[in-house]
Structures are given as structure tokens and as C-alpha cells.
Motif scaffolding. Structure first.
Motif, PDB file in Angstrom:
ATOM      1  N   GLY A  33       0.871  -1.186   0.181  1.00 28.04           N
ATOM      2  CA  GLY A  33      -0.164  -0.038  -0.147  1.00 28.04           C
ATOM      3  C   GLY A  33       0.827   1.306  -0.115  1.00 28.04           C
ATOM      4  O   GLY A  33       2.022   1.359  -0.648  1.00 28.04           O
ATOM      5  N   THR A  34       0.266   2.183   0.572  1.00 31.20           N
ATOM      6  CA  THR A  34       1.198   3.267   0.746  1.00 31.20           C
ATOM      7  C   THR A  34       2.286   3.554   1.863  1.00 31.20           C
ATOM      8  O   THR A  34       3.081   4.325   1.808  1.00 31.20           O
ATOM      9  N   GLY A  35       2.160   2.419   2.716  1.00 36.97           N
ATOM     10  CA  GLY A  35       3.094   2.206   3.507  1.00 36.97           C
ATOM     11  C   GLY A  35       2.539   2.789   5.180  1.00 36.97           C
ATOM     12  O   GLY A  35       3.172   2.664   6.187  1.00 36.97           O
ATOM     13  N   ARG A  36       1.453   3.441   4.889  1.00 41.76           N
ATOM     14  CA  ARG A  36       0.901   3.912   6.152  1.00 41.76           C
ATOM     15  C   ARG A  36       0.287   2.845   7.196  1.00 41.76           C
ATOM     16  O   ARG A  36       0.321   3.041   8.227  1.00 41.76           O
TER      17      ARG A  36
ATOM     18  N   LEU B 103       8.156   4.415   2.002  1.00 43.39           N
ATOM     19  CA  LEU B 103       7.895   3.789   3.407  1.00 43.39           C
ATOM     20  C   LEU B 103       7.295   2.559   3.052  1.00 43.39           C
ATOM     21  O   LEU B 103       7.744   1.556   3.906  1.00 43.39           O
ATOM     22  N   ALA B 104       6.660   2.298   1.892  1.00 43.64           N
ATOM     23  CA  ALA B 104       6.062   0.784   1.766  1.00 43.64           C
ATOM     24  C   ALA B 104       7.403  -0.197   1.551  1.00 43.64           C
ATOM     25  O   ALA B 104       7.121  -1.139   2.041  1.00 43.64           O
ATOM     26  N   GLU B 105       8.428   0.526   0.714  1.00 45.11           N
ATOM     27  CA  GLU B 105       9.567  -0.594   0.688  1.00 45.11           C
ATOM     28  C   GLU B 105      10.313  -0.927   1.727  1.00 45.11           C
ATOM     29  O   GLU B 105      10.494  -2.183   2.138  1.00 45.11           O
TER      30      GLU B 105
ATOM     31  N   ASN C  50       8.811  -0.931   4.647  1.00 38.35           N
ATOM     32  CA  ASN C  50       7.937  -1.955   5.648  1.00 38.35           C
ATOM     33  C   ASN C  50       8.171  -3.286   5.114  1.00 38.35           C
ATOM     34  O   ASN C  50       8.161  -4.207   5.852  1.00 38.35           O
TER      35      ASN C  50
END
Lengths: 367, 445
Positions: free
Chosen positions: A270-273, B301-303, B305
Motif C-alpha cells: 500500500g502507501t506504507g501507512r 515507506l512501503a518499501e 515496511n
């Protein structure tokens, strides 16, 4: 909002009730304990002698897509039917047996649908009886549950899945055909023979083609739209990498693709959120599905897999439906494996589904 | 940049070493330890020569075997690159000669005597390693033989990469001892040992042995080795102290930044972490380190994670899929429309683990992600003017990662220029560290 209240000649309540049951044909006494496990192990073994069996070998997902168009969008719990080859014999041998449900036999098998399947089997043959179950979760849990209670642990995901697929098959596919989807049966995705010559590539494409020709089931899976929108957002490097993977990889089963920021190394991120990112094993299948229905192509000049005019048109038409955090925002971070949606978020999921497909229907109806 | 200019620059920088006996330092650097008289008396009764193969042993390992009984020498267990660390800070950047050192802790003299006293057979027939890895192996053989028996020739069976249009993407996997050509050769030659005939795949056609010079064997990889060892030597002298200063690694070692328990419990993950703390900067000094550092800086941020999840879930380092910054995709490197895709070299996770150990990045357990530390952000600020991307683009030649020999001088100049810039950046930071402080609000956003 739903169209459930609309009075039509079609008996929706009867239809939904029919979807929620599986027919029984025999009550032969079988004293042995049968262990139900995720997956489809012992699919070919005689069910009379099997000590354990995969729930996928017994039941098959049924699609709730036969109601008239006006009834959609609708919400439906996950329906099942007997696997055709076992119909009758399975029901006979399952009667009056003691069940155990165990998710730790094969940690790789997805266990959400198996909870629904095992719960339905247990409830159908032994309603109200508690059986030993071992669930996969951060801490292994041993407990006893009735079939209904077991199914309830996965009910929200099951409802989301069944409702999404049913509504997409009716609303989404109508729009896809209107927008000019190509005949999935035609062998036109790789005219220059650039696709990896490996057997697994051929199997992947053949599967996609079979499903697309038969019932468009894979197109109706929610990961398909994630891949479509991911392709729309993708960078040149991502498209080049995808081309490289599809033209050289020997093992498609191990393919981990990255597209459009929200799909990373085969994970839905997803967006990483929202964390954790969720591992998927089959994003490449949806790229193959896009190729099969003419939504994407192997561009040998640019060395990319990119969206075609049709693919771009679909992505642009339904741009309002691009929700990168779909699913992830409902998962419970404390339950990393399996990814599951807790019961208290059912309302949000239902609201999201109805809003999503109401929007899709409004767009589709204007085409 | 023309090669004459490159040669001039190299001489210019290496000339700075004259007063500290450059040649003596370099000679000492390239020499393998001598064989002791005691070792020379050791009877090598299983094998008059040495059969060497690329990669690591699947089993048994020479670490576990008595040297007398090791008739197959796995190069990656024998030798490891030796990065030049002589001289003072003022003498850098420089271009040192290529060198390797013994990796084996015990019994290397015996291995050395095997190589020195008998014929050497080097076999690539059944390996799964990729082209770059095999070229590195060839150079190790050449270095080994040339160091111990100058002028000797090597019997080889080399993998022909021209016959396949599509080199395997499969990362390095251990060889099965069952198909070991050296075992087969030993048996043919009449040496007495038991082996399971099922081990041998008799359907494969056995390639011919040919005799080659060490110079010829090492030639294709000469440029890579020279440049990468030069890069490492300079990074160890200039880059590592800068990292330690900015990221305050020694302080962090006492507590604070660390690997989560899940990582340290897996020995292969903990090893890199602890080796950095012990002062072994093997992976940080490698040329792909800045690629990973920059990719992390450019990552979403997704990467990050997903990186967290992969680090947590994988059993083996090579199983960690690393995708970062639109530049690294599951370990493959790609950098633009015309840049070739460099196949996975079988490593990527090592760089990440060493960055954690160095205090550049950290594991955020609660957020389930990996992120820059404050020091990591400052380091990125400081290094952003050094032209990592330019240097990398010059090294990007084809999908194999091999660099043509004729580009050596040009790229030596690029390395020297890069480290001159890094030294300047370091000097500026040391003079005024406060000016590089990161706006925390901006960084967290």
C-alpha cells in the motif's frame, strides 16, 4: 445502501439462503476422526480412508453473480459448493464423524478460507458440537470450537472476498466488455515469442487464459485492480524489471514483482501507512491476466511490460477506485499471520464495499 | 576522461607515498604468508596437487575437515580480498595493487604446499555461479598459483558463457557434492576412497581439461578487481571513519541501536552485525554499498515496511528480497532507460545488516519498519555531494557487471575524483558538524 429492499420477481432471499448451504445426501455412520487442514492435501485419496484432508479438496468457492444486475452491489457471505468429483461420496463419508481442525500441518497454506470451509463442514454435519481446533496466530492456540465459531474467525474476510468478486463479476466485467476487452481465448499476448520459455511461464499464462475464458474469476479478484493501478503508477525501471522477469525467469512460482509503489517484492504494501505489509504469492498471475485480456503488453522496443490503450482506458475510467490501502487498513497489526480482519471492523468493510461498487456502477452505467 | 590523464592522476597520488616506501608497503600487501619449514615436511598423501572449484563447499567444509583429507579446495573458503590499509590519511586517495589473504585460519600452509608442489586443477564444469562470480574465482586461482608457484600453468575446465543467450538468474547456490567433477577425476586417477556411484551424473558430457597461464586466467576480471580493491581501500580510509564519526557507532555499541532479538538469534544475520562492531567492514567497503545506501535514502515507506518483513521472515541472507528506491529490485540493480539490468549477485542483505550495525539505519519494532537514524540522515547530507550516482553509472557496463580492461584507467580517475570529493565533504563536516544537522520535523515528514 443496498438494493435488497427492491421488490423484484427474483427471490433474492431464497437465492442467498441457497448460497449459504451445501446439500446433504447421506447419513451413513462414520466413527473415525477426520482432521481438516488448509489446502488441498489428499485430494486424490479415498475420503473413506483419509485421516486428514485439505478443505479445498472438499469444497469449492461459489460465486454469487447470478442475480439480476439491478440487485448489485450486494453483500454476501462466502458461499461454497462441493467439489464436483467428490459430490455425494464426500457428504456420505463426512456424516457423523468427529472433526479436528489443524492449521499447523502446512504453515505455507493460506488458512482464512479453510476456516470458513472447515467451519461450514463441521456446522453442516455436527451443528453446535465443539471440536478441537489449532489456529495459526502469533501464539499457537489450542481450543475447542463449534463450526459456526470457527467460521466466524474468518467471516469478515470471507464476506469481503465473496462480495468483491460477485460485484466485480457483474458490474466490473460489464464495464470491461464495454471498454473493449479483447477475447482472452486468442493467442496474441506474445507474438514475438519473448515470454520466458520456461514451463512455469506457460502454466501461468494458460491458467490465466483458462480463467479469463471461463468466468473472469481472476480479473474479479481484488489484487487484479491493485496490479492494474500499480501498472498505471509504475516507473520505467519497474516496467523494465517486470519485462526482464517475465522474459527470463525460469520459475514463475518464485516471481516477486514490484509495481507502482504499493506492490513491493511480491508484498501488498500500500502507501506504507498501514503495517505490516502482507505477503502474496500470486501477483504475477494478475500481470499474466492483464496480458491475456489485452490490458498490458510486452513492449519489445522499450523492453517493458506496459499498459495497452485498453489497460490505460480502464485505469483512467476507474481512477476514483484506486485505493492502495484496501485490505491493509482493516487488518489487525497484532495478528500478523494470517492477515485477518477482526469482526469489529465488519461495518467499515461493508461500507467500503458498497461505496466502492456503487461508484463503479455509476461509472459503468455512463459508459 | 582520457587514459593518459588517468595515469597521470594515479602517479600523482601514488607519488605521495614515496617517502614511506610505497613499493615496500605494496609488496608486503600482496604477499601470502610464507610456508613454514614444519609445514613443508607434511606429507600430502591424498593428492599430489590441488583441485580447486569456485564457491563455497556444500559439505563437508574444509573448516571441518583435516587439511590432509581435503582434496577439493573451495576458493571462497581459501582466499578473501585483502584491502590495502597502509599509509596515513593524507596519502589517500590512492590505487593499490590487487591482493588476497588466506581466509582459512588453520592449515593454510598445507593448502599452500599442495598448490606449490603439484599440478593445480580448476573446474567450473558444474557450478551454478554467475559470470562475475566465476571471474572472481578465476582470479583467485591465478593469484594463488602465481603467489606460490610463479610462472606455473593451471589445468582448467572453464564455463563458456558465450553458448547461452540467457545466463541463469539463479543466485549462487551450493554445489551438490554428488556431482563433483573432482571426485570423479580422483576416482579415474585411481585414488582409493569410497564414493556413492549415485552421486555421479553419468549422462553429462565431461569437458576437456586445458592448460592456461595465470595471466590469461585473470585477464577478464583484472579491471574489476583493481577498481573494486581501490574503491575499498579508499572507502576504508575515508568513508568508514566518517560513518563512525557521524553515526556515533562506538557509543551506540554500548546500548541503544541494535539488532532485534529475532535477528541476532539467527547466526547468519547476527554475524554481519557483530563483525562490523568488531571492526571488520567487509561489506561496507564494497562498491555496491553506496548503491544500497542511496537506494535506502530514496526508498518509500512501503518499501521499508517490506524490508522489515523480509528481514524478519527469511531464514537465509540470500532469501531476503530487497527492493529499494526504484534502483534495486529483489537484488537486481537497474538504473535508467539504457542502463543494463545487473543480475542479482547473491548479496544485498549484507549491506543492510552492516548499515544497521553501523547505526546508519535502525529497526523500528513498533512501527514495523526500517528507518534512517539521525546520523544516517546527516551522513546522507554529507555524502550527497560526492557523486555516488555518477561513479556508479560509469561502472555500469553490461548485465554481467564485468568491466572491460581498457576502461581501467578512466575509472581509476573516477574513483580518485570521487574520493577527493568525499575527503572534501568529510573535511567540511569535521570543521562544522552543526551545519549538517537534519531538520527533524522535515525528516520525519
Amino acid at each position: 445502501m443496498t438494493d435488497l429492499a427492491v421488490e423484484q420477481e427474483f427471490d433474492l432471499k431464497a437465492y442467498l439462503k441457497d448460497l449459504s448451504t451445501i446439500p446433504l445426501i447421506d447419513n451413513t455412520y462414520r466413527p473415525a476422526t477426520l482432521t481438516l487442514v488448509p489446502g488441498s492435501i489428499n485430494k486424490k485419496e479415498a475420503i473413506e480412508t483419509a485421516k486428514s484432508i485439505g478443505t479445498d479438496a472438499i469444497l469449492f468457492e461459489r460465486q454469487a453473480d447470478k442475480a439480476p444486475y439491478e440487485f448489485y452491489p450486494m453483500l454476501v457471505d462466502q458461499p461454497y459448493e462441493w467439489r464436483f468429483s467428490r459430490f455425494g461420496r464426500t457428504a456420505a463419508t463426512l456424516s457423523n464423524r468427529t472433526f479436528v481442525y489443524d492449521e499447523l500441518v502446512d504453515p505455507k497454506e493460506a488458512c482464512i478460507s479453510s476456516r470458513l470451509q472447515a467451519g461450514l463442514i463441521m456446522h453442516t454435519f455436527q451443528p453446535g458440537v465443539k471440536f478441537p481446533v489449532r489456529l495459526r496466530s502469533p501464539e499457537v492456540v489450542y481450543q475447542t470450537m463449534t463450526g459456526e465459531e470457527l467460521a466466524a474467525t474468518a467471516a469478515v474476510v470471507g464476506r469481503f472476498h465473496a462480495s468483491y468478486v460477485a460485484n466485480f463479476l457483474v458490474i466490473g466485467m460489464k464495464a470491461f466488455f464495454t471498454l473493449g476487452m479483447v477475447d482472452p481465448g486468442s493467442d496474441n499476448i506474445d507474438p514475438l515469442g519473448k515470454l520466458s520459455p520456461s514451463a512455469s511461464a506457460a502454466v501461468t499464462v494458460a491458467h490465466s487464459r483458462t480463467w479469463a475464458t471461463k468466468c473472469h474469476l481472476w480479473t474479479a479478484y481484488y489484487d487484479f485492480m491493485s496490479v492494474l493501478f500499480g501498472m498505471k503508477r509504475s516507473t520505467m525501471n519497474q516496467r523494465r524489471m517486470l519485462y526482464d522477469q517475465f522474459t527470463t525467469t525460469e520459475s514463475f512460482e518464485d516471481l516477486k514483482i514490484t509495481i507502482g509503489g504499493s506492490i513491493v517484492s511480491g508484498y501488498l504494501a500500500g502507501t506504507g501507512r498501514y503495517t505490516p505489509a502482507v505477503k502474496r504469492t500470486n501477483f504475477h498471475s494478475f500481470v499474466a491476466e492483464l496480458l491475456v485480456i489485452g490490458g498490458a503488453c510486452l513492449d519489445t522496443d522499450l523492453q517493458e511490460i506496459r499498459l495497452t490503450d485498453f489497460g490505460n482506458k480502464v485505469a483512467e475510467t476507474f481512477a476514483a477506485l484506486d485505493d492502495q490501502d484496501m485490505m491493509l487498513k482493516w487488518y489487525d497489526p497484532s495478528v500478523c499471520m494470517p492477515p485477518n480482519i477482526p469482526a469489529d471492523r465488519a461495518t467499515y468493510v461493508d461500507e467500503w464495499l458498497l461505496e466502492y461498487f456503487t461508484t463503479m456502477k455509476a461509472i459503468a452505467d455512463k459508459l | 576522461m582520457n587514459s593518459d590523464l588517468g595515469a597521470d592522476m594515479c602517479q600523482l597520488h601514488n607519488a605521495a607515498f614515496d617517502h614511506i616506501e610505497l613499493n615496500a608497503l605494496f609488496e608486503k600487501h600482496v604477499a601470502l604468508p610464507k610456508i613454514s619449514p614444519e609445514d613443508q615436511r607434511t606429507k600430502v598423501y591424498l593428492n599430489p596437487g590441488a583441485s580447486v572449484v569456485p564457491g563455497n563447499p556444500f559439505a563437508p567444509s574444509i573448516h571441518g575437515d583435516s587439511p590432509e583429507y581435503s582434496w577439493i579446495l573451495y576458493l571462497d573458503d581459501l582466499l578473501t580480498p585483502s584491502f590495502f590499509t597502509g599509509g596515513d590519511y593524507e596519502n589517500y586517495p590512492l590505487i593499490p595493487p590487487i591482493s588476497y589473504k588466506w581466509k582459512v585460519k588453520k592449515g593454510f600452509s598445507l593448502f599452500a604446499s599442495k598448490v606449490r608442489d603439484g599440478d593445480v586443477y580448476y573446474d567450473e564444469s558444474y557450478t551454478d555461479l554467475n559470470e562475475l562470480q566465476l571471474m572472481n574465482s578465476r582470479e583467485k586461482v591465478a593469484f594463488l598459483v602465481e603467489s606460490l608457484s610463479p610462472g606455473a600453468r593451471v589445468n582448467v575446465r572453464l564455463k563458456d558463457f558465450t553458448v547461452s543467450e540467457r545466463p541463469s538468474r539463479t543466485p549462487a547456490t551450493p554445489r551438490k557434492p554428488t556431482s563433483d567433477p573432482c571426485l570423479r577425476k580422483q576416482n579415474v586417477d585411481g585414488y582409493d576412497f569410497d564414493f556413492d556411484p549415485d552421486w555421479v551424473d553419468t549422462t553429462l558430457e565431461e569437458p576437456e581439461w586445458v592448460s592456461v597461464s595465470t595471466a590469461g586466467l585473470a585477464a577478464p576480471i583484472k579491471a574489476n578487481s583493481t577498481l573494486f580493491q581501490a574503491y575499498a581501500a579508499n572507502f576504508l580510509a575515508i568513508g568508514i571513519p566518517l560513518i563512525k564519526r557521524i553515526c556515533k557507532t562506538p557509543k551506540a555499541a554500548a546500548g541503544g541501536i541494535g539488532l532485534p532479538l529475532q535477528y541476532t538469534m539467527r547466526p547468519k544475520f547476527g554475524r554481519h552485525y557483530h563483525s562490523w562492531r568488531r571492526g571488520d567492514y567487509l561489506w561496507s567497503a564494497h562498491f555496491p554499498w553506496p548503491r544500497h545506501f542511496l537506494a535506502f535514502a530514496n526508498s518509500s515507506l512501503a518499501e521499508r515496511n517490506v524490508l522489515y518483513r523480509e528481514l524478519l521472515a527469511a531464514d537465509e541472507l540470500k532469501d531476503v528480497s530487497i527492493t529499494l528506491g526504484d534502483a534495486i529490485f529483489c537484488g537486481s540493480f537497474i538504473g535508467g532507460r539504457n542502463a543494463p539490468i545487473l543480475r542479482p549477485q547473491g548479496y544485498s542483505c549484507e549491506f543492510i545488516l552492516e548499515m544497521i550495525a553501523a547505526g546508519i539505519i535502525e529497526v523500528a519494532e513498533k512501527e514495523m519498519t526500517i528507518r534512517f537514524t539521525e546520523g544516517g540522515r546527516i551522513l546522507h547530507n554529507v555524502l550527497s555531494s560526492c557523486g555516488f550516482e555518477d561513479l556508479q553509472s560509469q561502472f555500469s557496463h553490461d548485465t554481467t557487471g564485468l568491466i572491460p580492461f581498457e576502461k581501467t584507467k578512466e575509472l581509476e580517475v573516477a574513483i580518485l575524483s570521487h574520493f577527493i570529493a568525499m575527503k572534501s565533504a568529510a573535511k567540511a563536516y569535521y570543521a562544522d558538524p552543526e551545519s549538517y544537522a537534519v531538520d527533524k520535523e522535515k525528516a520525519s515528514a
